[in-house]
Design a protein around this motif. Structure first.
Motif, PDB file in Angstrom:
ATOM      1  N   GLY A 130      40.582  57.073  35.145  1.00  0.00           N
ATOM      2  CA  GLY A 130      41.469  57.435  34.307  1.00  0.00           C
ATOM      3  C   GLY A 130      42.681  56.471  34.478  1.00  0.00           C
ATOM      4  N   LEU A 131      42.379  55.150  34.815  1.00  0.00           N
ATOM      5  CA  LEU A 131      43.353  54.245  35.371  1.00  0.00           C
ATOM      6  C   LEU A 131      43.249  53.053  34.012  1.00  0.00           C
ATOM      7  CD1 LEU A 131      42.828  53.573  39.075  1.00  0.00           C
ATOM      8  CD2 LEU A 131      44.606  54.843  37.806  1.00  0.00           C
ATOM      9  N   GLN A 132      42.741  53.567  32.870  1.00  0.00           N
ATOM     10  CA  GLN A 132      42.595  52.482  31.688  1.00  0.00           C
ATOM     11  C   GLN A 132      44.165  52.029  31.346  1.00  0.00           C
ATOM     12  OE1 GLN A 132      41.598  55.445  31.829  1.00  0.00           O
ATOM     13  NE2 GLN A 132      41.903  56.289  29.766  1.00  0.00           N
ATOM     14  N   ASP A 133      45.195  52.932  31.556  1.00  0.00           N
ATOM     15  CA  ASP A 133      46.627  52.526  31.222  1.00  0.00           C
ATOM     16  C   ASP A 133      47.415  52.004  32.300  1.00  0.00           C
ATOM     17  OD1 ASP A 133      45.842  53.144  28.349  1.00  0.00           O
ATOM     18  OD2 ASP A 133      46.251  55.112  28.940  1.00  0.00           O
ATOM     19  N   ALA A 134      46.630  52.170  33.553  1.00  0.00           N
ATOM     20  CA  ALA A 134      47.827  51.790  34.871  1.00  0.00           C
ATOM     21  C   ALA A 134      48.156  50.633  34.947  1.00  0.00           C
ATOM     22  CB  ALA A 134      46.976  52.324  36.114  1.00  0.00           C
ATOM     23  N   PHE A 135      47.609  49.493  34.405  1.00  0.00           N
ATOM     24  CA  PHE A 135      47.884  48.208  34.603  1.00  0.00           C
ATOM     25  C   PHE A 135      48.097  47.292  33.639  1.00  0.00           C
ATOM     26  CE2 PHE A 135      44.931  49.619  37.807  1.00  0.00           C
ATOM     27  CZ  PHE A 135      45.860  49.946  39.084  1.00  0.00           C
ATOM     28  N   GLU A 136      48.725  46.113  33.315  1.00  0.00           N
ATOM     29  CA  GLU A 136      48.672  45.120  32.440  1.00  0.00           C
ATOM     30  C   GLU A 136      47.876  44.098  32.841  1.00  0.00           C
ATOM     31  OE1 GLU A 136      51.691  44.158  29.039  1.00  0.00           O
ATOM     32  OE2 GLU A 136      52.554  43.668  31.236  1.00  0.00           O
ATOM     33  N   TRP A 137      46.755  43.750  32.109  1.00  0.00           N
ATOM     34  CA  TRP A 137      45.540  42.885  32.742  1.00  0.00           C
ATOM     35  C   TRP A 137      45.858  41.439  32.031  1.00  0.00           C
ATOM     36  CZ3 TRP A 137      42.821  43.577  36.845  1.00  0.00           C
ATOM     37  CH2 TRP A 137      42.440  44.884  37.322  1.00  0.00           C
ATOM     38  N   SER A 138      45.567  40.344  32.887  1.00  0.00           N
ATOM     39  CA  SER A 138      45.073  39.151  32.227  1.00  0.00           C
ATOM     40  C   SER A 138      43.558  38.718  32.922  1.00  0.00           C
ATOM     41  CB  SER A 138      46.032  37.970  32.218  1.00  0.00           C
ATOM     42  OG  SER A 138      46.354  37.681  33.664  1.00  0.00           O
ATOM     43  N   VAL A 139      43.063  37.631  32.765  1.00  0.00           N
ATOM     44  CA  VAL A 139      41.810  37.357  33.242  1.00  0.00           C
ATOM     45  C   VAL A 139      41.710  35.963  33.416  1.00  0.00           C
ATOM     46  CG1 VAL A 139      39.086  37.452  32.661  1.00  0.00           C
ATOM     47  CG2 VAL A 139      40.655  39.495  32.012  1.00  0.00           C
ATOM     48  N   ILE A 140      41.349  35.483  34.517  1.00  0.00           N
ATOM     49  CA  ILE A 140      40.891  34.053  34.876  1.00  0.00           C
ATOM     50  C   ILE A 140      39.455  34.108  34.814  1.00  0.00           C
ATOM     51  CG2 ILE A 140      40.980  32.167  36.515  1.00  0.00           C
ATOM     52  CD1 ILE A 140      43.479  33.472  37.496  1.00  0.00           C
ATOM     53  N   ASP A 141      38.944  33.785  33.788  1.00  0.00           N
ATOM     54  CA  ASP A 141      37.646  33.911  33.607  1.00  0.00           C
ATOM     55  C   ASP A 141      36.559  32.640  33.872  1.00  0.00           C
ATOM     56  OD1 ASP A 141      39.132  33.560  30.762  1.00  0.00           O
ATOM     57  OD2 ASP A 141      37.202  32.394  30.442  1.00  0.00           O
ATOM     58  N   ARG A 142      37.152  31.498  34.208  1.00  0.00           N
ATOM     59  CA  ARG A 142      36.369  30.229  34.521  1.00  0.00           C
ATOM     60  C   ARG A 142      37.307  29.274  35.170  1.00  0.00           C
ATOM     61  NH1 ARG A 142      33.357  30.150  29.246  1.00  0.00           N
ATOM     62  NH2 ARG A 142      34.402  32.232  29.180  1.00  0.00           N
ATOM     63  N   TRP A 143      36.726  28.427  35.877  1.00  0.00           N
ATOM     64  CA  TRP A 143      37.516  27.197  36.172  1.00  0.00           C
ATOM     65  C   TRP A 143      36.585  26.209  36.863  1.00  0.00           C
ATOM     66  CZ3 TRP A 143      36.954  27.844  41.932  1.00  0.00           C
ATOM     67  CH2 TRP A 143      36.954  29.301  42.398  1.00  0.00           C
ATOM     68  N   PRO A 144      35.545  25.768  35.969  1.00  0.00           N
ATOM     69  CA  PRO A 144      34.632  24.711  36.393  1.00  0.00           C
ATOM     70  C   PRO A 144      35.014  23.468  36.627  1.00  0.00           C
ATOM     71  CG  PRO A 144      34.323  25.305  34.158  1.00  0.00           C
ATOM     72  CD  PRO A 144      35.337  26.362  34.491  1.00  0.00           C
ATOM     73  N   THR A 145      36.230  23.194  36.059  1.00  0.00           N
ATOM     74  CA  THR A 145      36.699  21.753  36.290  1.00  0.00           C
ATOM     75  C   THR A 145      38.008  21.667  36.415  1.00  0.00           C
ATOM     76  OG1 THR A 145      36.972  21.457  33.883  1.00  0.00           O
ATOM     77  CG2 THR A 145      34.937  20.809  34.807  1.00  0.00           C
ATOM     78  N   HIS A 146      38.533  22.598  37.156  1.00  0.00           N
ATOM     79  CA  HIS A 146      39.999  22.547  37.756  1.00  0.00           C
ATOM     80  C   HIS A 146      40.127  21.469  38.677  1.00  0.00           C
ATOM     81  CE1 HIS A 146      43.714  23.618  39.827  1.00  0.00           C
ATOM     82  NE2 HIS A 146      43.956  24.158  38.699  1.00  0.00           N
TER      83      HIS A 146
END
Lengths: 366, 366
Positions: free
Chosen positions: B142-158
């Motif tokens: 029941g926490l679907q509205d609890a947080f604002e999200w962003s995603v770091i989905d990959r960093w293969p060549t940082h």
């Protein structure tokens, strides 16, 4: 200048396919001596129709000849110490063959030769097969001692090649409405490879990936992109995802703007002009991709002609026989012909042949 | 911080394997509800022995916790406007699970969250599966509205990740006699992927290739190298060449110096400490590779801890919900859960789900 080749006229399609299906370095069939020509004959009419659609023959010889001339003009200036330079074309499955090139070189009194693959990314199925055939042809003609050789075996991330390739993508993008450009999916497409070759450790997937990555970087890393593989034939597993299925699914998933980028070819030929433009163009239209375009091939782009000359000039300056990678046999390799250089200009290290038969875990896919 | 996880103690091995073989986003078995636990139970004793060999459990939680702490110390300085930062670990197949992490975040009064994959290269089987489970877990709680999200989905060549990875290779090379260093084959090894996932258009092979290419470039491009894939299980075809077979064949081909580089893991775990060090170490010894070494994992290398902090800081500065690539569904994808973000901090484009069943040409391997 080593490349696959292609039938110059419709009557050359049959012999071209026979040579292709006879090459055990690409594909191994049971009873290949009989099954190869059988498959070739069965496919000939359809392939002839494809070549008829694009003007009656492959433009590969014209493009390669032009590239060779322009490259040598530039090379004479870039590297006067090694001038004059002269281009010869050696196609794997059509004329001019390796034998034809070698005979002409002997007639011209050539002493020093560079075997320059026109496949930017190395694979045993392409560059490897061409080089093995080149050395065999030299021996057949008694020319094994005629020339001193070095090899340009790969150039997937040469700076000028990458700039030229990036320029073709930019040209492709410019054909889209500016308001739509950020919605374009870049679909990099390379010729596929049988999984048996991938799984024995072929360098091709890694080197194709390196080219794609470097081009994306030069575009600012902001385009959605996919890498897919085209032109698989026959009943064996090939590396995917297949370009055709990707286009179909991008349409089903409501993407309307796709730019296909041929990333492993340097000239237009049947795979760009027919497969990508006509066949997949029709498919794209059918599945609702209203903005389907292809980035132009490098062909006679001046930046690419500069790249070819610069690649050779750097190679000649290095004094090396090949890259440090050429001598490293594929882990699953059992072909003693591989990774040879006839009379190399400099010593190079070559990994030994395995004394025992091919490891059974290779080529099964797991 | 999303990762695979691993059993902390020997009694956790069974439940860990059950979770793993229940994940249809990695592997689809017939009658998975029964066959999954069956395979897990059958494999448990052998896997327990492996964990016993490396000290009785996976060190992944310790490393990830340390990395999280150190990352946040650095982040508080790098990005004071978003401080304080606090790390939570969410493992896919062991504790702390996504549910445990989310509960703790709610208890701590977190409002803004970044789902940060600890897999540098994106795959639906790793990062994709972790993210899908994270959103499901939030809904279950029941926490679907609890947080604002962003995603770091990959960093293969940082850049900093590449520098850290290159430093591990240099450290590995320094363990060889200087006179032998130029004879070392660099064997980059990544966790393998079922061909069905490769063939539906997963980004993993391309992104692994990009990391390998960038590391090689930083080493001056002069080392012989191969890319292979390890840890395949079960009777389906996996992407090769298999690391184990490559080591066997390098020995048969008389290569005596091999440095294995784990290129898709950031911490030591069973695949480095047991598979690469013990199992393949014994194999290497048997086939005559007298100089077999492994590059150290990133673990607590300060440069890598800097990289983690810098990756998050850049992500927060960008204000984006994810990379431009995250929303681009695999062409062969039929999973409507994929590419979601709960309450994203910014809009992002997500490719639609295909309305028809999976294209039959995907997943067959050709």
């Amino acid at each position: 200048m080593l490349n696959l080749g292609g039938p110059a006229e419709l009557t050359d399609v049959g012999p071209f396919l026979e040579e292709l299906f006879a090459d055990r370095e690409i594909i191994q069939l049971p009873m290949q001596k009989w099954l190869g020509p059988f498959i070739a004959r069965r496919r000939t009419p359809a392939v002839q129709r494809n070549y008829a659609d694009i003007g009656g023959g492959s433009p590969l010889l014209e493009w390669t000849s032009l590239q060779g001339r322009e490259m040598c003009l530039r090379l004479d200036e870039l590297s006067p110490a090694t001038a004059p330079h002269k281009p010869y074309v050696a196609f794997r499955y059509s004329e001019p063959s390796s034998e034809a090139a070698l005979r002409q070189m002997a007639a011209d009194g050539v002493e020093r030769a560079v075997a320059f693959t026109q496949y930017p990314q190395f694979s045993c199925a392409t560059t490897g097969s061409s080089l093995n055939e080149l050395w065999r042809a030299a021996r057949r003609l008694g020319l094994q001692d005629a020339f001193e050789w070095s090899v340009i075996d790969r150039w997937p991330t040469h700076e000028l090649f990458l700039e030229a390739m990036t320029a073709t993508v930019r040209q492709g993008l410019e054909a889209f409405d500016p308001a739509e450009r950020d919605n374009v999916v870049l679909l990099f497409s390379a010729h596929s490879l049988p999984m048996s070759i991938v799984n024995r450790g072929d360098a091709y997937p890694l080197e194709v990936g390196a080219t794609v990555h470097e081009v994306l970087k030069r575009l600012g890393g902001r385009y959605e992109h996919l890498l897919s593989y085209q032109s698989e034939v026959g009943p064996v597993p090939w590396l995917g995802p297949p370009t055709e299925s990707v286009i179909e699914e991008l349409g089903a998933k409501k993407r309307r703007h796709v730019l296909v980028v041929p990333i492993a070819f340097t000239s237009d030929h049947i795979e760009t002009l027919h497969e990508l433009d006509i066949e997949y163009g029709e498919l794209a239209h059918k599945v609702g991709i209203s903005g389907y375009r292809r980035a132009p091939a490098l062909n006679d782009m001046p930046l690419f002609l500069d790249a070819l000359a610069e690649i050779v000039a750097e190679h000649l300056r290095s004094g090396e026989a090949c890259t440090s990678q050429y001598g490293l046999r594929c882990p699953g390799c059992v072909n003693p012909q591989c990774r040879n250089i006839l009379r190399p200009v400099a010593p190079y290290r070559r990994t030994a042949v395995s004394p025992h038969p091919q490891n059974s875990r290779f080529g099964k896919g797991y």
